[in-house]
Design an enzyme around this catalytic site. Structure first.
Site, PDB file in Angstrom:
ATOM      1  N   CYS A 117       0.802  -1.232   0.000  1.00  0.00           N
ATOM      2  CA  CYS A 117       0.000   0.000   0.000  1.00  0.00           C
ATOM      3  C   CYS A 117       0.832   1.276   0.000  1.00  0.00           C
ATOM      4  CB  CYS A 117      -0.936   0.024   1.210  1.00  0.00           C
ATOM      5  SG  CYS A 117      -2.056  -1.367   1.275  1.00  0.00           S
ATOM      6  N   HIS A 255      -3.118   7.348   3.716  1.00  0.00           N
ATOM      7  CA  HIS A 255      -3.535   6.071   3.128  1.00  0.00           C
ATOM      8  C   HIS A 255      -4.954   5.770   3.620  1.00  0.00           C
ATOM      9  CE1 HIS A 255      -3.640   2.078   1.650  1.00  0.00           C
ATOM     10  NE2 HIS A 255      -3.533   1.496   2.831  1.00  0.00           N
ATOM     11  N   ASN A 285      -9.955   0.419   0.220  1.00  0.00           N
ATOM     12  CA  ASN A 285      -8.493   0.451   0.191  1.00  0.00           C
ATOM     13  C   ASN A 285      -8.004   0.057  -1.199  1.00  0.00           C
ATOM     14  OD1 ASN A 285      -5.769   0.087   0.526  1.00  0.00           O
ATOM     15  ND2 ASN A 285      -5.935  -1.248   2.316  1.00  0.00           N
TER      16      ASN A 285
HETATM   17  N1  ACO Z   1     -19.113  -8.745   7.905  1.00  0.00           N
HETATM   18  C1  ACO Z   1     -19.674  -9.156   9.051  1.00  0.00           C
HETATM   19  N2  ACO Z   1     -18.965  -9.667  10.085  1.00  0.00           N
HETATM   20  C2  ACO Z   1     -17.632  -9.738   9.933  1.00  0.00           C
HETATM   21  C3  ACO Z   1     -16.989  -9.330   8.759  1.00  0.00           C
HETATM   22  C4  ACO Z   1     -17.783  -8.827   7.711  1.00  0.00           C
HETATM   23  N3  ACO Z   1     -17.256  -8.400   6.544  1.00  0.00           N
HETATM   24  N4  ACO Z   1     -15.669  -9.536   8.907  1.00  0.00           N
HETATM   25  C5  ACO Z   1     -15.477 -10.052  10.116  1.00  0.00           C
HETATM   26  N5  ACO Z   1     -16.678 -10.188  10.758  1.00  0.00           N
HETATM   27  C6  ACO Z   1     -16.952 -10.702  12.079  1.00  0.00           C
HETATM   28  C7  ACO Z   1     -15.845 -11.568  12.592  1.00  0.00           C
HETATM   29  O1  ACO Z   1     -15.994 -12.899  12.140  1.00  0.00           O
HETATM   30  C8  ACO Z   1     -16.067 -11.456  14.081  1.00  0.00           C
HETATM   31  O2  ACO Z   1     -17.110 -12.323  14.466  1.00  0.00           O
HETATM   32  P1  ACO Z   1     -17.030 -13.176  15.821  1.00  0.00           P
HETATM   33  O3  ACO Z   1     -16.942 -12.136  16.899  1.00  0.00           O
HETATM   34  O4  ACO Z   1     -18.286 -13.954  15.799  1.00  0.00           O
HETATM   35  O5  ACO Z   1     -15.781 -13.987  15.690  1.00  0.00           O
HETATM   36  C9  ACO Z   1     -16.576 -10.039  14.284  1.00  0.00           C
HETATM   37  O6  ACO Z   1     -17.037  -9.608  12.976  1.00  0.00           O
HETATM   38  C10 ACO Z   1     -15.516  -9.068  14.760  1.00  0.00           C
HETATM   39  O7  ACO Z   1     -14.359  -9.257  13.982  1.00  0.00           O
HETATM   40  P2  ACO Z   1     -13.066  -8.433  14.262  1.00  0.00           P
HETATM   41  O8  ACO Z   1     -11.968  -8.890  13.354  1.00  0.00           O
HETATM   42  O9  ACO Z   1     -12.803  -8.409  15.725  1.00  0.00           O
HETATM   43  O10 ACO Z   1     -13.563  -6.996  13.829  1.00  0.00           O
HETATM   44  P3  ACO Z   1     -12.806  -5.642  13.980  1.00  0.00           P
HETATM   45  O11 ACO Z   1     -13.645  -4.710  14.727  1.00  0.00           O
HETATM   46  O12 ACO Z   1     -11.393  -5.846  14.399  1.00  0.00           O
HETATM   47  O13 ACO Z   1     -12.779  -5.138  12.483  1.00  0.00           O
HETATM   48  C11 ACO Z   1     -11.287  -4.994  10.610  1.00  0.00           C
HETATM   49  C12 ACO Z   1     -12.132  -5.913  11.458  1.00  0.00           C
HETATM   50  C13 ACO Z   1     -12.171  -3.986   9.919  1.00  0.00           C
HETATM   51  C14 ACO Z   1     -10.546  -5.798   9.559  1.00  0.00           C
HETATM   52  C15 ACO Z   1     -10.305  -4.295  11.559  1.00  0.00           C
HETATM   53  O14 ACO Z   1      -9.593  -5.214  12.330  1.00  0.00           O
HETATM   54  C16 ACO Z   1      -9.352  -3.452  10.816  1.00  0.00           C
HETATM   55  O15 ACO Z   1      -9.708  -2.423  10.319  1.00  0.00           O
HETATM   56  N6  ACO Z   1      -8.098  -3.859  10.780  1.00  0.00           N
HETATM   57  C17 ACO Z   1      -7.087  -3.128  10.084  1.00  0.00           C
HETATM   58  C18 ACO Z   1      -6.771  -3.800   8.856  1.00  0.00           C
HETATM   59  C19 ACO Z   1      -7.069  -3.000   7.655  1.00  0.00           C
HETATM   60  O16 ACO Z   1      -7.920  -2.174   7.549  1.00  0.00           O
HETATM   61  N7  ACO Z   1      -6.283  -3.299   6.728  1.00  0.00           N
HETATM   62  C20 ACO Z   1      -6.376  -2.679   5.488  1.00  0.00           C
HETATM   63  C21 ACO Z   1      -5.622  -3.429   4.534  1.00  0.00           C
HETATM   64  S1  ACO Z   1      -4.006  -3.616   4.961  1.00  0.00           S
HETATM   65  C22 ACO Z   1      -3.231  -2.235   4.551  1.00  0.00           C
HETATM   66  O17 ACO Z   1      -3.742  -1.284   4.115  1.00  0.00           O
HETATM   67  C23 ACO Z   1      -1.850  -2.301   4.802  1.00  0.00           C
END
Ligand code: ACO
Length: 372
Positions: A117, A255, A285
């Site tokens: 990224c 970003h 993203n």
């Molecule tokens: N829709 C519905 N539910 C979902 C989804 C979805 N798309 N994805 C995950 N869930 C569920 C999970 O299974 C989990 O369920 P459970 O509690 O029954 O196990 C629940 O939602 C919570 O999941 P978490 O992973 O804890 O959710 P979180 O609040 O951490 O959000 C996210 C996930 C958005 C990926 C977050 O961790 C995040 O933003 N991380 C940063 C990573 C990122 O944005 N990367 C971008 C790409 S990398 C880069 O740019 C370098």
């Protein structure tokens, strides 16, 4: 300034973007995945993203032609092309050489750069350095990404986060103190396994894995923490290198991976959200394309004033991180417009995704050259 004397600075004189027209909404995704608009918006801020009907090279060419027209620069005058991406159409020959041929920049050096990224921002660093040391007098720096063919469309953890797009900037030698003034580059190599796309690369070649079949190893919460730590720390370091304070920043162009990450970085680096440009809601993203597309849209919306100090924090696989402090010049409007356009598209984003999925499972027809 004489043609041979090293330039003091590398001004940004052109900018252009290219977004494929097919929009994939959260509601569309909810028809193929166990997810909802409410979950995606509340966790990420993303409402829709674009899915491309053309190759990465095509998206990047149109963005490049628009950036060159904006700078009023002829393709033949370009001396360096840096193509930032991690989703190549081809690895050999590289993507930058394809742009060189398309824009007619016969004398240009051309190379690709992959820090996921952050590839555009790392490209901005190397191109600026080559201008400042007098190796070249101008450069076309591209950030482009075609994620959709490599996406695991069955994995809701990642499929809702990404989109396709491209943008480019033109840099030109300048005696004025503008363009990239200082940056901080870094990498958390110890945590590189928390963001891995299995299936992209030579190590999978002998395992019978078809191109485009991937499994994303993605520890969302750990990536979140490292992203905030990396971008906030790099922002402070880049500003301190030019003796600036957070209140001196006119606009942050970060970003755009996730609204909550951007808000956390802004809080930690003492940057008010009113001075942060956001378009993650429209595109998700787009990896290397996020910062240059956001920069183009900030200019289009009149958010970049002449002489403004911009801060561009980034984060990507690797795990790479960085922040760039850029002084804008006097001109905030394009010198000209390009007629370059994408070919028309009749398909919806969901239809394009189904085509991606079909290509992953369907062998080439008997007798067909699979490399054609
Ligand atoms: N829709 C519905 N539910 C979902 C989804 C979805 N798309 N994805 C995950 N869930 C569920 C999970 O299974 C989990 O369920 P459970 O509690 O029954 O196990 C629940 O939602 C919570 O999941 P978490 O992973 O804890 O959710 P979180 O609040 O951490 O959000 C996210 C996930 C958005 C990926 C977050 O961790 C995040 O933003 N991380 C940063 C990573 C990122 O944005 N990367 C971008 C790409 S990398 C880069 O740019 C370098």
């Amino acid at each position: 300034m004489s043609a041979t004397a090293p330039a003091t600075h590398a001004a940004v004189t052109g900018w252009g973007k290219c977004l494929p027209p097919a929009a994939l909404t959260n509601h569309d995704l909810a028809t193929i995945l166990d997810t909802s608009d409410e979950w995606i918006v509340s966790r990420t801020g993303i409402r829709e993203r674009r899915i491309s009907h053309v190759s990465l090279g095509e998206l990047a060419y149109v963005a490049s032609a628009r950036a060159l027209a904006c700078a009023g620069l002829n393709g033949a005058s370009v001396e360096l092309i840096v193509f930032g991406s991690c989703s190549y159409d081809d690895q050999v020959p590289n993507m930058a050489s394809g742009i060189q041929a398309r824009i007619g920049a016969q004398a240009a050096a051309a190379y690709d750069i992959n820090t996921a990224c952050t590839s555009f921002l790392y490209g901005l660093s190397t191109a600026t350095a080559l201008i400042r040391t007098g190796v070249v007098r101008n450069a076309l720096v591209i950030g482009a990404e075609l994620i959709s063919p490599f996406m695991d469309w069955g994995d809701r953890d990642v499929a809702v986060l990404f989109g396709d797009g491209a943008a480019a900037v033109v840099l030109e030698a300048s005696a004025r103190a503008e363009g990239l003034l200082a940056e901080k580059l870094g990498c958390y190599g110890d945590a590189r396994e928390i963001l891995r796309v299995h299936g992209m690369g030579g190590r999978y070649a002998n395992r019978g894995i078809l191109h485009g079949i991937t499994r994303w190893q993605f520890e969302g919460q750990e990536i979140f923490k490292r992203a905030v730590q990396g971008m906030a720390g790099a922002s402070e370091e880049a500003l301190s290198r030019i003796g600036a304070q957070p209140q001196d920043v006119d606009l942050v162009v970060p970003h755009q991976a996730n609204l909550r990450i951007i808000e956390a970085v802004a809080r930690r680096a003492h940057l008010p959200m009113e001075r942060v440009f956001l378009n993650v809601q429209r595109y998700g993203n787009m990896s290397a394309a996020t910062v240059p597309v956001a920069l183009c849209e900030a200019l289009e919306e009149g958010r970049v004033r002449p002489g403004a100090l911009l801060l561009m924090p980034g984060f990507g696989g690797g795990l790479s991180f960085c922040a760039h402090a850029v002084r804008w010049g006097e001109r905030t409007t394009p010198r000209g417009a390009s007629e370059a356009q994408l070919p028309p598209n009749e398909r919806t984003a969901l239809e394009l995704i189904r085509e991606c999925l079909a290509r992953k499972t369907r062998p080439a027809p008997a007798g067909a050259d699979p490399f054609a």
